[in-house]
Structures are given as C-alpha cells and as structure tokens.
Design a protein around this motif. Sequence first.
Motif, PDB file in Angstrom:
ATOM      1  N   MET A   1       0.843  -1.181   0.000  1.00 39.30           N
ATOM      2  CA  MET A   1       0.000   0.000   0.000  1.00 39.30           C
ATOM      3  C   MET A   1       0.889   1.245   0.000  1.00 39.30           C
ATOM      4  SD  MET A   1      -2.862   1.193   2.813  1.00 39.30           S
ATOM      5  CE  MET A   1      -3.678  -0.366   2.755  1.00 39.30           C
ATOM      6  N   THR A   2       0.703   2.077  -0.990  1.00 42.55           N
ATOM      7  CA  THR A   2       1.470   3.304  -1.109  1.00 42.55           C
ATOM      8  C   THR A   2       0.826   4.413  -0.286  1.00 42.55           C
ATOM      9  OG1 THR A   2       2.094   2.728  -3.363  1.00 42.55           O
ATOM     10  CG2 THR A   2       2.354   5.015  -2.733  1.00 42.55           C
ATOM     11  N   ARG A   3       1.657   5.088   0.487  1.00 41.77           N
ATOM     12  CA  ARG A   3       1.172   6.230   1.257  1.00 41.77           C
ATOM     13  C   ARG A   3       1.801   7.490   0.683  1.00 41.77           C
ATOM     14  NH1 ARG A   3       1.183   5.464   7.488  1.00 41.77           N
ATOM     15  NH2 ARG A   3       3.311   6.116   7.181  1.00 41.77           N
ATOM     16  N   ASP A   4       1.003   8.524   0.575  1.00 46.10           N
ATOM     17  CA  ASP A   4       1.460   9.793   0.020  1.00 46.10           C
ATOM     18  C   ASP A   4       1.362  10.902   1.060  1.00 46.10           C
ATOM     19  OD1 ASP A   4       1.967   9.014  -2.754  1.00 46.10           O
ATOM     20  OD2 ASP A   4      -0.201   8.716  -2.886  1.00 46.10           O
ATOM     21  N   TYR A  30      -5.320  18.534   1.478  1.00 38.46           N
ATOM     22  CA  TYR A  30      -4.735  18.568   0.134  1.00 38.46           C
ATOM     23  C   TYR A  30      -3.688  17.461   0.025  1.00 38.46           C
ATOM     24  CZ  TYR A  30      -1.734  20.229  -3.679  1.00 38.46           C
ATOM     25  OH  TYR A  30      -0.980  20.316  -4.825  1.00 38.46           O
ATOM     26  N   CYS A  31      -3.793  16.644  -1.014  1.00 36.44           N
ATOM     27  CA  CYS A  31      -2.816  15.587  -1.287  1.00 36.44           C
ATOM     28  C   CYS A  31      -2.389  15.737  -2.743  1.00 36.44           C
ATOM     29  CB  CYS A  31      -3.431  14.209  -1.027  1.00 36.44           C
ATOM     30  SG  CYS A  31      -2.278  12.838  -1.231  1.00 36.44           S
ATOM     31  N   GLN A  32      -1.277  16.402  -2.965  1.00 34.74           N
ATOM     32  CA  GLN A  32      -0.811  16.713  -4.313  1.00 34.74           C
ATOM     33  C   GLN A  32      -0.590  15.466  -5.166  1.00 34.74           C
ATOM     34  OE1 GLN A  32       2.614  16.392  -5.660  1.00 34.74           O
ATOM     35  NE2 GLN A  32       1.833  17.169  -7.602  1.00 34.74           N
ATOM     36  N   PRO A  33       0.078  14.405  -4.658  1.00 36.79           N
ATOM     37  CA  PRO A  33       0.321  13.233  -5.513  1.00 36.79           C
ATOM     38  C   PRO A  33      -0.960  12.573  -6.028  1.00 36.79           C
ATOM     39  CG  PRO A  33       1.674  13.108  -3.528  1.00 36.79           C
ATOM     40  CD  PRO A  33       0.713  14.242  -3.341  1.00 36.79           C
ATOM     41  N   ARG A  34      -2.053  12.746  -5.313  1.00 35.00           N
ATOM     42  CA  ARG A  34      -3.329  12.123  -5.717  1.00 35.00           C
ATOM     43  C   ARG A  34      -4.316  13.113  -6.331  1.00 35.00           C
ATOM     44  NH1 ARG A  34      -4.202   6.699  -2.734  1.00 35.00           N
ATOM     45  NH2 ARG A  34      -2.088   6.362  -1.978  1.00 35.00           N
ATOM     46  N   GLY A  35      -3.869  14.356  -6.521  1.00 34.17           N
ATOM     47  CA  GLY A  35      -4.754  15.359  -7.110  1.00 34.17           C
ATOM     48  C   GLY A  35      -6.026  15.555  -6.294  1.00 34.17           C
ATOM     49  N   TYR A  36      -5.861  15.655  -4.984  1.00 33.25           N
ATOM     50  CA  TYR A  36      -6.997  15.679  -4.062  1.00 33.25           C
ATOM     51  C   TYR A  36      -6.998  16.973  -3.264  1.00 33.25           C
ATOM     52  CZ  TYR A  36     -10.074  14.088  -0.275  1.00 33.25           C
ATOM     53  OH  TYR A  36     -11.097  13.947   0.631  1.00 33.25           O
ATOM     54  N   LEU A  37      -8.138  17.657  -3.263  1.00 34.57           N
ATOM     55  CA  LEU A  37      -8.368  18.814  -2.404  1.00 34.57           C
ATOM     56  C   LEU A  37      -9.824  18.771  -1.981  1.00 34.57           C
ATOM     57  CD1 LEU A  37      -7.437  21.534  -1.142  1.00 34.57           C
ATOM     58  CD2 LEU A  37      -8.225  22.639  -3.247  1.00 34.57           C
ATOM     59  N   CYS A  38     -10.054  18.740  -0.676  1.00 24.99           N
ATOM     60  CA  CYS A  38     -11.427  18.644  -0.188  1.00 24.99           C
ATOM     61  C   CYS A  38     -11.524  19.333   1.175  1.00 24.99           C
ATOM     62  CB  CYS A  38     -11.840  17.185  -0.066  1.00 24.99           C
ATOM     63  SG  CYS A  38     -13.602  16.953   0.230  1.00 24.99           S
ATOM     64  N   ALA A  39     -12.669  19.957   1.405  1.00 25.63           N
ATOM     65  CA  ALA A  39     -12.965  20.554   2.707  1.00 25.63           C
ATOM     66  C   ALA A  39     -14.254  19.939   3.218  1.00 25.63           C
ATOM     67  CB  ALA A  39     -13.127  22.062   2.591  1.00 25.63           C
ATOM     68  N   ARG A  40     -14.286  19.719   4.503  1.00 28.84           N
ATOM     69  CA  ARG A  40     -15.498  19.229   5.159  1.00 28.84           C
ATOM     70  C   ARG A  40     -15.772  20.165   6.324  1.00 28.84           C
ATOM     71  NH1 ARG A  40     -16.537  13.120   7.371  1.00 28.84           N
ATOM     72  NH2 ARG A  40     -18.679  13.470   7.983  1.00 28.84           N
ATOM     73  N   ASP A 110      -5.279   6.862   1.721  1.00 28.75           N
ATOM     74  CA  ASP A 110      -6.646   7.179   1.303  1.00 28.75           C
ATOM     75  C   ASP A 110      -7.038   8.551   1.845  1.00 28.75           C
ATOM     76  OD1 ASP A 110      -9.358   7.376   0.818  1.00 28.75           O
ATOM     77  OD2 ASP A 110      -9.837   5.411   1.642  1.00 28.75           O
ATOM     78  N   PRO A 111      -6.946   9.603   1.013  1.00 27.63           N
ATOM     79  CA  PRO A 111      -7.258  10.952   1.496  1.00 27.63           C
ATOM     80  C   PRO A 111      -8.692  11.113   2.028  1.00 27.63           C
ATOM     81  CG  PRO A 111      -6.093  11.072  -0.593  1.00 27.63           C
ATOM     82  CD  PRO A 111      -6.421   9.631  -0.355  1.00 27.63           C
TER      83      PRO A 111
END
Length: 125
Positions: A1-4, A30-40, A110-111
Amino acid sequence: MTRDVYEYAVIRVIPKVERGELINAGVLLYCQPRGYLCARVELDPARLRALDPTADVEAVRRALSAYELACGDEAGPLESESLGSRFRWLTAPRSTSVQTGPVHAGLTADPDTELARLFDKLVRL
C-alpha cells in the motif's frame, strides 16, 4: 500500500477576533500526488452562540461553505487555479471570523478516509 504526503488545516470560527476564542468547524485536506483537495465543514450553532450570543449563524455558514466550494470543480474565481494554489490561497493568514489554523502534514493511503478521521478527531465533539 502506497502512502502519500498530504497537508491539512483546521477551519476555525473566531466570532470575536479580538478575543481570540475559537471553535473548530472544518478540515481542509490537500494531497498533491493524488490530485486531491477537499474541505469538510460542520457548524455547531450552540457552540458558536456560547462564544458570541449575537453571532450571525447563517453568515458563518456561508463563509464556511466557501471552503467546500473552492475545492470543487466549479470553484468560481479559483476555478483556473491548480489544487495546490487553491490550498495555499485557502490557508493564507486572515484576520476574519472564519480562517484556517496552521498547516500540518502526514502520510495517507486514502485521502477521503484521512479527511473523515481528522474531521471526527478535530471538529466533532
């Protein structure tokens, strides 16, 4: 399992900035390697009114929702910006009643799961 590497900041509500009292009302991740940006976000009106009985709950909710909107596909003025630029803009220091705390980093596989974990730990009572 890869962790970023990911970065996150707590979204805070400070109803009277001069007093410095605050409640945590969300998390921005924000997780740049996974192209992830989310706010809750989630506002607890009772906690807000405990700090400021005159607080405009709906105005605070609108300000909080701007974080979620800025992360989405229809980001308004930020739409053409990269996810990293959006994250930096959202976490820039402000003197307003809704702002982010310092940026922290971690590792995740898993972001979405990490965002939920941080939200439960840092926002929910």
